[in-house]
Design an enzyme around this catalytic site. Structure first.
Site, PDB file in Angstrom:
ATOM      1  N   GLU A  22      -4.897   2.454  -4.110  1.00 20.59           N
ATOM      2  CA  GLU A  22      -3.438   2.503  -4.062  1.00 20.59           C
ATOM      3  C   GLU A  22      -2.875   1.224  -3.469  1.00 20.59           C
ATOM      4  O   GLU A  22      -1.774   1.216  -2.927  1.00 20.59           O
ATOM      5  CB  GLU A  22      -2.962   3.718  -3.263  1.00 20.59           C
ATOM      6  CG  GLU A  22      -3.347   3.710  -1.805  1.00 20.59           C
ATOM      7  CD  GLU A  22      -4.638   4.476  -1.502  1.00 20.59           C
ATOM      8  OE1 GLU A  22      -4.768   4.930  -0.366  1.00 20.59           O
ATOM      9  OE2 GLU A  22      -5.490   4.636  -2.409  1.00 20.59           O
ATOM     10  N   ASP A  26      -2.378   9.713 -10.541  1.00 16.77           N
ATOM     11  CA  ASP A  26      -2.453   8.588 -11.495  1.00 16.77           C
ATOM     12  C   ASP A  26      -1.077   8.264 -12.062  1.00 16.77           C
ATOM     13  O   ASP A  26      -0.729   7.085 -12.237  1.00 16.77           O
ATOM     14  CB  ASP A  26      -3.421   8.931 -12.629  1.00 16.77           C
ATOM     15  CG  ASP A  26      -4.873   8.906 -12.178  1.00 16.77           C
ATOM     16  OD1 ASP A  26      -5.141   8.388 -11.090  1.00 16.77           O
ATOM     17  OD2 ASP A  26      -5.734   9.407 -12.937  1.00 16.77           O
ATOM     18  N   ASP A  68       0.848  -1.186   0.000  1.00 17.84           N
ATOM     19  CA  ASP A  68       0.000   0.000   0.000  1.00 17.84           C
ATOM     20  C   ASP A  68       0.885   1.238   0.000  1.00 17.84           C
ATOM     21  O   ASP A  68       1.883   1.302   0.737  1.00 17.84           O
ATOM     22  CB  ASP A  68      -0.903   0.015   1.228  1.00 17.84           C
ATOM     23  CG  ASP A  68      -1.974   1.091   1.137  1.00 17.84           C
ATOM     24  OD1 ASP A  68      -3.003   0.826   0.479  1.00 17.84           O
ATOM     25  OD2 ASP A  68      -1.785   2.180   1.705  1.00 17.84           O
TER      26      ASP A  68
END
Length: 523
Positions: A432, A406, A389
């Site tokens: 994410e 992005d 993560d």
């Protein structure tokens, strides 16, 4: 006042006049459709010529003209008959699906032109008609050229009707009646002419051909009035085959080519690369279709195959049999599905891939995880996975915007993909959140692989005004226990990942085996 002889028209002569009127009216109606129906013009010419023929025949006996006029009317009967025959052949030609070439048109005009020339010179040679005046009455007889004219007329009509009958056998069922009506309309006056020639006597002046043409005119008038779809050239099975986008190949029981449609000529090529043409008809299919189709044709059924050129073909083979269940041939239908297969593969790729990063999506990951767990249980091989993560990713979006966010996700995805070995799966399963599926690795080995990926991600930079954006990741590694499940190992990795975040982020934590303390790795 001298008594004058009054000529009373017979029923046959009255019907001849009626036939002329009906033929003329029908011809005018048909002619109006000459731009929308290829059959209209030859049919109109036929009807007008028949009208002239019937009119001349009726006036010959009804009007009681002078001797010169009577002779002229005797001659006037035959040009109309010649034009009827030529126009009928033209009509049959078009009806059978062919076109009137310039050469054929010229040849059809030769008969009426020669007939007019013969009639103009007949008083000198009388080779066509022999007209004598006896007590003020014209007595007619025929010469050898009349029989030549009659023989030629039938010789032209018979093959014309043959063309129509042949086309009828090849037409789609819904259009076969059009051919039957055309043949019936042409046969009726021919019967009348035969009866006139065989049984009529000269003294009775019985001429049935124009009268019988009244029946033909009525048939065609009914067709033009009520059968709207019969005004066009009927559809043949050949036209259906040529219109198909699918390639159709017909083989006889011995495997020889009987027919190929236009699509097959384009799609299929001989082994030397040249396209098929009519020269292939009658040859064994192996000489022209190539070996890749051999197994499909031999086995029958349907199959999708890829040719050496890379084309993907959907092949369907159907064996044909007669009523006695004897093999009469094979129909092979081929469809080029190359583009369809490409689109299918692309859709399958899109269904399993994350639209932003190109990594596997959650659906694909879950499927692969299930397969990997089943394989590990059956073989006893180790299986580990790592959940990763991004740290403080919300701050990146808040500071630089989602477009930069992005780009950061794509950079991390590229770094993870570069760290993965063959047989390993990298997937994005959340905003994410990423995962590594590592078959064959133990927890400790997975932790080292995760730390390599952590270092790669830390080195990935996204350029923005004023500097670069970099992120770190927190990871949790877990190994499948002997009696573990997909959900169990995923849950263990998730717990380990949150422990990495709680321990300060930018590190890897390994989920403990039974009775073993957790280990954290940080570089």
């Amino acid at each position: 006042m001298d008594d004058e002889e009054v000529t009373v028209p017979t029923l046959v002569e009255i019907m001849s006049v009626v036939a002329a009127v009906v033929a003329t009216v029908t011809g005018v109606r048909v002619l109006r459709r000459r731009r929308t129906s290829p059959l209209a013009l030859p049919l109109a010419v036929m009807l007008f010529a028949a009208s002239e023929w019937a009119t001349a025949r009726a006036l010959l006996h009804v009007a009681a003209p002078s001797v010169p006029a009577t002779v002229a009317l005797h001659y006037a009967v035959f040009p109309g008959a010649a034009v009827v025959v030529g126009a009928a052949f033209w009509y049959f030609l078009v009806l059978s699906g062919r076109t009137l070439s310039r050469r054929t048109a010229v040849l059809l005009c030769v008969h009426p032109a020669l007939l007019v020339l013969v009639l103009l010179t007949n008083p000198w040679h009388e080779a066509f008609l022999r007209l004598d005046v006896v007590d003020g009455t014209v007595v007619d007889g025929v010469g050898p050229l009349f029989w030549v004219h009659s023989a030629y007329s039938y010789a032209l009509l018979v093959p014309g009707i043959g063309l129509v009958l042949r086309a009828m056998t090849r037409a789609v069922p819904g259009h076969r009646h059009v051919y039957a009506v055309a043949v019936l309309g042409a046969t009726v006056p021919s019967v009348g002419n035969v009866l006139t020639t065989v049984i009529a006597t000269r003294s009775e002046n019985l001429h049935l051909t124009p009268v019988f043409f009244l029946v033909s005119a009525a048939i065609w008038a009914w067709v033009e009035r009520y059968r709207q779809h019969s005004r066009v050239v009927p559809v043949s099975t050949r036209q259906v085959l040529e219109a198909l986008a699918d390639a159709v190949v017909v083989l006889d029981p011995g495997g020889r080519l009987l027919d190929v449609n236009a699509a097959a000529r384009v799609l299929l090529r001989r082994p030397d690369g040249t396209p098929l043409d009519d020269r292939a008809i009658g040859a064994p299919w192996r000489e022209h279709l190539g070996p890749e189709l051999g197994e499909v044709i031999a086995d029958g059924g349907s199959r999708v195959l890829t040719t050496p050129s890379g084309d993907v073909l959907d092949v369907r083979v159907t064996q044909m049999a007669d009523h006695g269940d004897r093999a009469v041939g094979t129909v092979v239908v081929l469809r080029d599905v190359t583009e369809l297969e490409r689109l299918r593969a692309e859709l399958a790729h899109q269904a399993t891939r994350d639209g932003l990063t190109g990594l596997h999506n959650r659906r694909a990951f879950e499927q692969r995880l299930g397969e990997a767990v089943a394989h590990a249980r059956s073989t006893g091989a180790p299986l580990s996975l790592v959940l990763l993560d991004l740290d403080h990713f919300k701050a990146v979006n808040d500071t630089h915007g989602h477009a930069v966010g992005d780009r950061v996700l794509v950079a991390v995805a590229d770094a993870l993909a570069a760290a993965a070995a063959d047989g390993e799966t990298v997937a994005r399963i959340g905003g994410e959140e990423f995962v590594l599926l590592l078959p064959g690795l133990t927890a400790s080995e997975a932790a080292r692989r995760a730390d390599e990926a952590r270092a790669r991600c830390a080195g990935a930079a996204v350029a923005v005004p004023g500097g670069d954006v970099r992120v770190t990741i927190s990871a949790g590694a877990a190994e499948l226990s002997p009696d573990g499940t997909s959900d169990g190992v995923l849950r263990a990795a998730d717990v380990a990942m949150y422990e990495a975040k709680a321990a300060g982020r930018d590190r890897v934590v390994t989920a403990p085996e039974r009775g073993v303390r957790r280990r954290a790795v940080r570089r």
